[in-house]
Design a protein around this motif. Structure first.
Motif, PDB file in Angstrom:
ATOM      1  N   UNK A   1       9.153  -9.618  -4.556  1.00 35.88           N
ATOM      2  CA  UNK A   1       9.176  -8.741  -5.678  1.00 35.88           C
ATOM      3  C   UNK A   1       8.712  -7.382  -5.375  1.00 35.88           C
ATOM      4  N   UNK A   2       7.798  -7.295  -4.365  1.00 32.87           N
ATOM      5  CA  UNK A   2       7.194  -5.891  -3.969  1.00 32.87           C
ATOM      6  C   UNK A   2       8.065  -5.387  -2.794  1.00 32.87           C
ATOM      7  N   UNK A   3       8.959  -5.942  -2.365  1.00 33.40           N
ATOM      8  CA  UNK A   3       9.912  -5.292  -1.295  1.00 33.40           C
ATOM      9  C   UNK A   3      11.064  -4.849  -1.986  1.00 33.40           C
ATOM     10  N   UNK A   4      10.985  -4.070  -2.976  1.00 27.63           N
ATOM     11  CA  UNK A   4      11.846  -3.807  -3.934  1.00 27.63           C
ATOM     12  C   UNK A   4      12.927  -2.654  -3.663  1.00 27.63           C
ATOM     13  N   UNK A   5      12.907  -2.124  -2.333  1.00 24.77           N
ATOM     14  CA  UNK A   5      14.020  -1.320  -2.016  1.00 24.77           C
ATOM     15  C   UNK A   5      14.296  -1.776  -0.711  1.00 24.77           C
ATOM     16  N   UNK A   6      15.815  -1.325  -0.489  1.00 20.44           N
ATOM     17  CA  UNK A   6      16.538  -1.666   0.923  1.00 20.44           C
ATOM     18  C   UNK A   6      15.762  -1.260   2.087  1.00 20.44           C
ATOM     19  N   UNK A   7      14.941  -0.003   1.870  1.00 18.74           N
ATOM     20  CA  UNK A   7      14.198   0.273   3.018  1.00 18.74           C
ATOM     21  C   UNK A   7      12.945  -0.288   3.257  1.00 18.74           C
ATOM     22  N   UNK A   8      12.396  -0.677   2.074  1.00 16.46           N
ATOM     23  CA  UNK A   8      11.462  -1.574   2.241  1.00 16.46           C
ATOM     24  C   UNK A   8      11.723  -2.857   3.145  1.00 16.46           C
TER      25      UNK A   8
ATOM     26  N   UNK B   1       0.723  -1.141   0.011  1.00 15.33           N
ATOM     27  CA  UNK B   1       0.076   0.023   0.210  1.00 15.33           C
ATOM     28  C   UNK B   1       0.942   1.212   0.022  1.00 15.33           C
ATOM     29  N   UNK B   2       0.379   2.436  -0.654  1.00 14.91           N
ATOM     30  CA  UNK B   2       1.114   3.673  -0.490  1.00 14.91           C
ATOM     31  C   UNK B   2       0.896   4.298   0.682  1.00 14.91           C
ATOM     32  N   UNK B   3       2.204   4.763   1.361  1.00 19.71           N
ATOM     33  CA  UNK B   3       2.142   5.571   2.505  1.00 19.71           C
ATOM     34  C   UNK B   3       3.394   6.573   2.470  1.00 19.71           C
TER      35      UNK B   3
ATOM     36  N   UNK C   1       5.904   6.556   4.180  1.00 18.67           N
ATOM     37  CA  UNK C   1       7.295   5.908   4.597  1.00 18.67           C
ATOM     38  C   UNK C   1       7.089   4.454   4.616  1.00 18.67           C
ATOM     39  N   UNK C   2       8.353   3.701   4.310  1.00 21.00           N
ATOM     40  CA  UNK C   2       8.595   2.385   4.281  1.00 21.00           C
ATOM     41  C   UNK C   2       7.803   1.434   5.474  1.00 21.00           C
ATOM     42  N   UNK C   3       8.113   2.453   6.704  1.00 22.95           N
ATOM     43  CA  UNK C   3       7.470   1.669   7.832  1.00 22.95           C
ATOM     44  C   UNK C   3       6.163   1.604   7.772  1.00 22.95           C
ATOM     45  N   UNK C   4       5.406   2.755   7.390  1.00 22.45           N
ATOM     46  CA  UNK C   4       3.877   2.906   7.438  1.00 22.45           C
ATOM     47  C   UNK C   4       3.353   1.801   6.302  1.00 22.45           C
ATOM     48  N   UNK C   5       4.093   1.624   5.122  1.00 14.08           N
ATOM     49  CA  UNK C   5       3.670   0.885   4.143  1.00 14.08           C
ATOM     50  C   UNK C   5       3.600  -0.657   4.956  1.00 14.08           C
ATOM     51  N   UNK C   6       4.760  -1.249   5.449  1.00 15.13           N
ATOM     52  CA  UNK C   6       4.674  -2.424   6.217  1.00 15.13           C
ATOM     53  C   UNK C   6       3.463  -2.403   7.230  1.00 15.13           C
ATOM     54  N   UNK C   7       3.356  -1.342   7.747  1.00 12.11           N
ATOM     55  CA  UNK C   7       2.151  -1.422   8.850  1.00 12.11           C
ATOM     56  C   UNK C   7       0.757  -1.704   8.381  1.00 12.11           C
ATOM     57  N   UNK C   8       0.680  -0.918   7.247  1.00 12.57           N
ATOM     58  CA  UNK C   8      -0.563  -1.003   6.399  1.00 12.57           C
ATOM     59  C   UNK C   8      -0.743  -2.288   6.081  1.00 12.57           C
ATOM     60  N   UNK C   9       0.183  -3.327   5.828  1.00 15.38           N
ATOM     61  CA  UNK C   9       0.048  -4.782   5.314  1.00 15.38           C
ATOM     62  C   UNK C   9      -0.290  -5.360   6.671  1.00 15.38           C
ATOM     63  N   UNK C  10       0.395  -5.116   7.824  1.00 19.49           N
ATOM     64  CA  UNK C  10      -0.163  -6.042   8.996  1.00 19.49           C
ATOM     65  C   UNK C  10      -1.456  -5.414   9.202  1.00 19.49           C
ATOM     66  N   UNK C  11      -1.855  -4.270   9.303  1.00 22.38           N
ATOM     67  CA  UNK C  11      -3.251  -4.100   9.697  1.00 22.38           C
ATOM     68  C   UNK C  11      -4.340  -4.633   8.625  1.00 22.38           C
ATOM     69  N   UNK C  12      -3.906  -5.502   7.425  1.00 22.65           N
ATOM     70  CA  UNK C  12      -4.656  -6.185   6.378  1.00 22.65           C
ATOM     71  C   UNK C  12      -4.957  -7.662   7.086  1.00 22.65           C
ATOM     72  N   UNK C  13      -4.141  -7.885   7.940  1.00 23.74           N
ATOM     73  CA  UNK C  13      -4.073  -9.417   8.224  1.00 23.74           C
ATOM     74  C   UNK C  13      -2.956 -10.292   7.725  1.00 23.74           C
ATOM     75  N   UNK C  14      -1.913  -9.553   7.025  1.00 21.44           N
ATOM     76  CA  UNK C  14      -0.749 -10.284   6.575  1.00 21.44           C
ATOM     77  C   UNK C  14       0.243 -10.141   7.312  1.00 21.44           C
TER      78      UNK C  14
END
Length: 148
Positions: free
Chosen positions: A90-97, A67-69, A71-84
């Motif tokens: 392939x989608x964690x395509x930057x060192x920061x992510x 998901x767009x957010x 910062x990388x941290x907020x993008x990962x937190x959005x994934x966690x909020x979705x139950x994943x």
């Protein structure tokens, strides 16, 4: 501390039959036992009990772009909020992510795989309401999202 997670419905996989009166014991980052709430409370009297409305099953894998957010941290937190609790490499395509995923115990996978609650397996759980909205996410034994 051990925690017993119980819900209106508990499933080993999202396609399996529900476990009648089911619950999952989590200790540290592992599933310690799966059974009925009554059985687990008897076997583990010191464990705290969390009861969730909805269906509890294995946490999911986020299979598309993150998901767009801001910062990388907020993008990962959005994934966690979705139950994943896992994303495709392939989608964690930057060192920061990748770093944000690692800091939050989110697993990077080379491809899609099946998920299931397994005794002694990593404690990755998700609870969804009847509309498919995530109520709670447990990642490696830690409650990382709870809808208020």
């Amino acid at each position: 501390m051990e925690t017993i997670h119980a819900a209106d419905e508990v499933r080993y996989t999202w396609t399996s039959e529900p476990i009648e009166g089911g619950a999952v014991l989590v200790g540290r980052d592992r599933v310690g036992a799966v059974g009925t709430l009554e059985e687990l409370r008897e076997r583990f009297p010191g464990a705290r009990v969390r009861r969730w409305p909805g269906v509890l099953g294995p946490a999911r894998i986020h299979e598309g772009p993150l998901p767009d957010a801001p910062s990388p941290r907020e993008r990962i937190h959005a994934v966690l909020k979705s139950g994943a609790v896992a994303v495709l490499e392939a989608y964690a395509d930057t060192p920061e992510l990748r770093a944000a995923a690692e800091r939050n115990d989110v697993v990077l996978l080379p491809g899609v795989q099946s998920t299931a609650i397994r005794e002694v397996g990593r404690a990755d759980l998700a609870v969804f309401d009847q509309n498919g909205e995530c109520i709670a996410t447990v990642c490696a034994g830690r409650l990382v999202h709870r809808r208020r």
